[in-house]
Design an enzyme around this catalytic site. Structure first.
Site, PDB file in Angstrom:
ATOM      1  N   SER A  16       0.978  -1.273  -0.029  1.00  0.00           N
ATOM      2  CA  SER A  16      -0.121   0.186   0.091  1.00  0.00           C
ATOM      3  C   SER A  16       1.043   1.464   0.007  1.00  0.00           C
ATOM      4  O   SER A  16       1.822   1.280   0.744  1.00  0.00           O
ATOM      5  CB  SER A  16      -1.024   0.076   1.284  1.00  0.00           C
ATOM      6  OG  SER A  16      -1.655   1.366   1.467  1.00  0.00           O
ATOM      7  N   SER A  17       0.409   2.173  -0.767  1.00  0.00           N
ATOM      8  CA  SER A  17       1.285   3.401  -0.696  1.00  0.00           C
ATOM      9  C   SER A  17       1.646   4.236   0.609  1.00  0.00           C
ATOM     10  O   SER A  17       2.364   5.211   0.759  1.00  0.00           O
ATOM     11  CB  SER A  17       0.735   4.391  -2.117  1.00  0.00           C
ATOM     12  OG  SER A  17      -0.614   4.741  -1.691  1.00  0.00           O
ATOM     13  N   CYS A  18       0.612   3.881   1.728  1.00  0.00           N
ATOM     14  CA  CYS A  18       0.741   4.517   2.770  1.00  0.00           C
ATOM     15  C   CYS A  18       2.066   4.227   3.524  1.00  0.00           C
ATOM     16  O   CYS A  18       2.308   4.792   4.398  1.00  0.00           O
ATOM     17  CB  CYS A  18      -0.531   4.000   3.837  1.00  0.00           C
ATOM     18  SG  CYS A  18      -0.240   2.297   4.336  1.00  0.00           S
ATOM     19  N   TYR A  42      -1.074   0.206  10.333  1.00  0.00           N
ATOM     20  CA  TYR A  42      -1.377  -0.446   8.836  1.00  0.00           C
ATOM     21  C   TYR A  42      -0.091  -0.286   8.317  1.00  0.00           C
ATOM     22  O   TYR A  42       0.418  -1.299   7.663  1.00  0.00           O
ATOM     23  CB  TYR A  42      -2.401   0.126   8.222  1.00  0.00           C
ATOM     24  CG  TYR A  42      -2.703  -0.588   7.060  1.00  0.00           C
ATOM     25  CD1 TYR A  42      -3.245  -1.829   6.783  1.00  0.00           C
ATOM     26  CD2 TYR A  42      -2.385   0.035   5.651  1.00  0.00           C
ATOM     27  CE1 TYR A  42      -3.257  -2.533   5.769  1.00  0.00           C
ATOM     28  CE2 TYR A  42      -2.573  -0.497   4.534  1.00  0.00           C
ATOM     29  CZ  TYR A  42      -3.264  -1.692   4.455  1.00  0.00           C
ATOM     30  OH  TYR A  42      -3.397  -2.462   3.321  1.00  0.00           O
ATOM     31  N   LYS A  99       2.585  -3.109   6.694  1.00  0.00           N
ATOM     32  CA  LYS A  99       3.080  -3.632   5.270  1.00  0.00           C
ATOM     33  C   LYS A  99       4.383  -3.051   5.053  1.00  0.00           C
ATOM     34  O   LYS A  99       5.067  -3.822   4.143  1.00  0.00           O
ATOM     35  CB  LYS A  99       2.415  -2.336   4.499  1.00  0.00           C
ATOM     36  CG  LYS A  99       0.632  -2.751   4.656  1.00  0.00           C
ATOM     37  CD  LYS A  99       0.300  -4.184   4.564  1.00  0.00           C
ATOM     38  CE  LYS A  99       0.092  -4.309   3.033  1.00  0.00           C
ATOM     39  NZ  LYS A  99      -0.695  -5.737   2.546  1.00  0.00           N
ATOM     40  N   HIS A 156     -12.725   2.909   1.835  1.00  0.00           N
ATOM     41  CA  HIS A 156     -11.699   3.761   1.578  1.00  0.00           C
ATOM     42  C   HIS A 156     -12.521   4.859   0.647  1.00  0.00           C
ATOM     43  O   HIS A 156     -13.949   4.815   0.784  1.00  0.00           O
ATOM     44  CB  HIS A 156     -10.846   3.395   0.465  1.00  0.00           C
ATOM     45  CG  HIS A 156      -9.842   2.483   1.204  1.00  0.00           C
ATOM     46  ND1 HIS A 156      -9.812   0.918   1.184  1.00  0.00           N
ATOM     47  CD2 HIS A 156      -8.821   2.912   1.711  1.00  0.00           C
ATOM     48  CE1 HIS A 156      -8.564   0.739   1.646  1.00  0.00           C
ATOM     49  NE2 HIS A 156      -7.955   1.576   2.064  1.00  0.00           N
TER      50      HIS A 156
END
Length: 324
Positions: free
Chosen positions: A107-109, A136, A140, A179
């Protein structure tokens, strides 16, 4: 000749189901799936026994506990624990049972909140994370490092792909835990049905986000998995093995909402509640690497939202669940 046995972890979710569709369209493999009632990926013993029994050749690790700002802020312990357990159990059991190829969905977070835009792969671990989804993101990041570590220690070929914000069929349309794209779709659709003259949206509408249709993401994932090792390694390094996947184009949340309203046919006002958090100001991925490797997104935002809305209209029942 035996077909390659490919395990898709998380096949009932938006990402996993898209990968299953992509694999079926290309053919040449035997797809192995298990739902949560058959295999609890947070249970190490169950996961190890599954790999011992199934003789898996490749793994797409798309299983995860996911959600939007509200869900991440409300259930931080669940998000970090469940995702760490899933990643650790699947990656460790895969290596224990001589699975040489695995693709981990990220995930880009994971990138810093104020990373330079667009964010390239070298931004990882260079700054503070967005507080609203830090647990989160930490989980990841650990998944990337698990893949890199098993590659270094055991000579595996475990790859990580970093999709931008995803949307599409089989998304989670829960009114609180979803989301931004599916949440807006449901809210605007319901406002149209009830005749409401305005829709209230969290935040200021100014944050910029990049959106990728899940079918494009699945196509890119299969593309990366099937790349020759020498070509993949030429574009990564042992300590930076992940590849960004996106469109390279972003828009404001206001622009997303306006496009969504146009697709749905809603003519009321869009009102922003500025007392609610915006999250990261901008999230745009640098997709130069994957484009140089030969892949580009093919579904633009309006087309993708139209495809998703058509699917949503036929699948509204049972959309109040949090998905895994």
């Amino acid at each position: 000749m035996n077909k390659t046995r490919v395990y898709v972890a998380g096949h009932t979710g938006m990402v996993g189901s898209a990968i299953v569709r992509a694999l079926k369209s290309t053919g040449g493999c035997e797809i192995v799936t298990r739902d949560h009632s058959e295999l609890d990926l947070t249970n190490q013993k169950e996961v190890e026994e599954f790999f011992q029994d199934q003789e898996i050749d490749q793994v797409y690790l798309a299983a995860a506990k996911v959600g939007g700002i509200y869900a991440n802020d409300t259930y931080p312990a669940d998000f970090i624990f469940d995702n760490l357990m899933i990643e650790c159990n699947v990656i460790h059991a895969a290596s224990n049972n001589d699975v040489q190829k695995l693709l981990f969905l990220e995930s880009s977070c994971i990138y810093p909140r104020l990373a330079p835009q667009p964010m390239d792969e070298t931004c990882l671990l260079t700054g503070e994370l967005e507080p609203t989804n830090e647990p989160y993101a930490i989980a990841k990041i650990a998944g990337i490092k698990l893949c890199e570590s098993y590659n270094r220690q055991y000579g595996r070929d475990y790859r990580s792909v970093m999709p931008t914000n995803l949307y599409g069929q089989n998304d989670n349309f829960h009114p609180q835990n979803s989301h931004v794209a599916p949440a807006l779709m449901r809210r605007i659709h319901e406002a149209k049905l009830s005749g409401d003259n305005e829709v209230v949206i969290w935040g200021t509408g100014t944050p910029m986000r990049e959106f990728l249709h899940v079918d494009d993401m699945a196509d890119a994932s299969v593309f990366i998995m099937n790349l020759d090792s020498s070509e993949y390694l030429a574009n990564t390094s042992p300590m930076m093995s992940h590849i960004n996947i996106g469109t390279g184009i972003d828009c404001t949340i206001l622009e997303l909402a306006q496009t969504m309203a146009e697709v749905i046919g809603y003519e009321g006002r869009l009102v922003f509640d500025e007392s609610k958090p915006d999250g990261t100001p901008r999230k745009l991925l640098d997709v130069g690497r994957i484009q140089r490797m030969g892949w580009r997104a093919s579904i633009d935002l309006k087309e993708g939202l139209s495809m998703t809305y058509r699917w949503y209209l036929g699948h509204q029942a049972g959309m109040n669940k949090v998905t895994m």
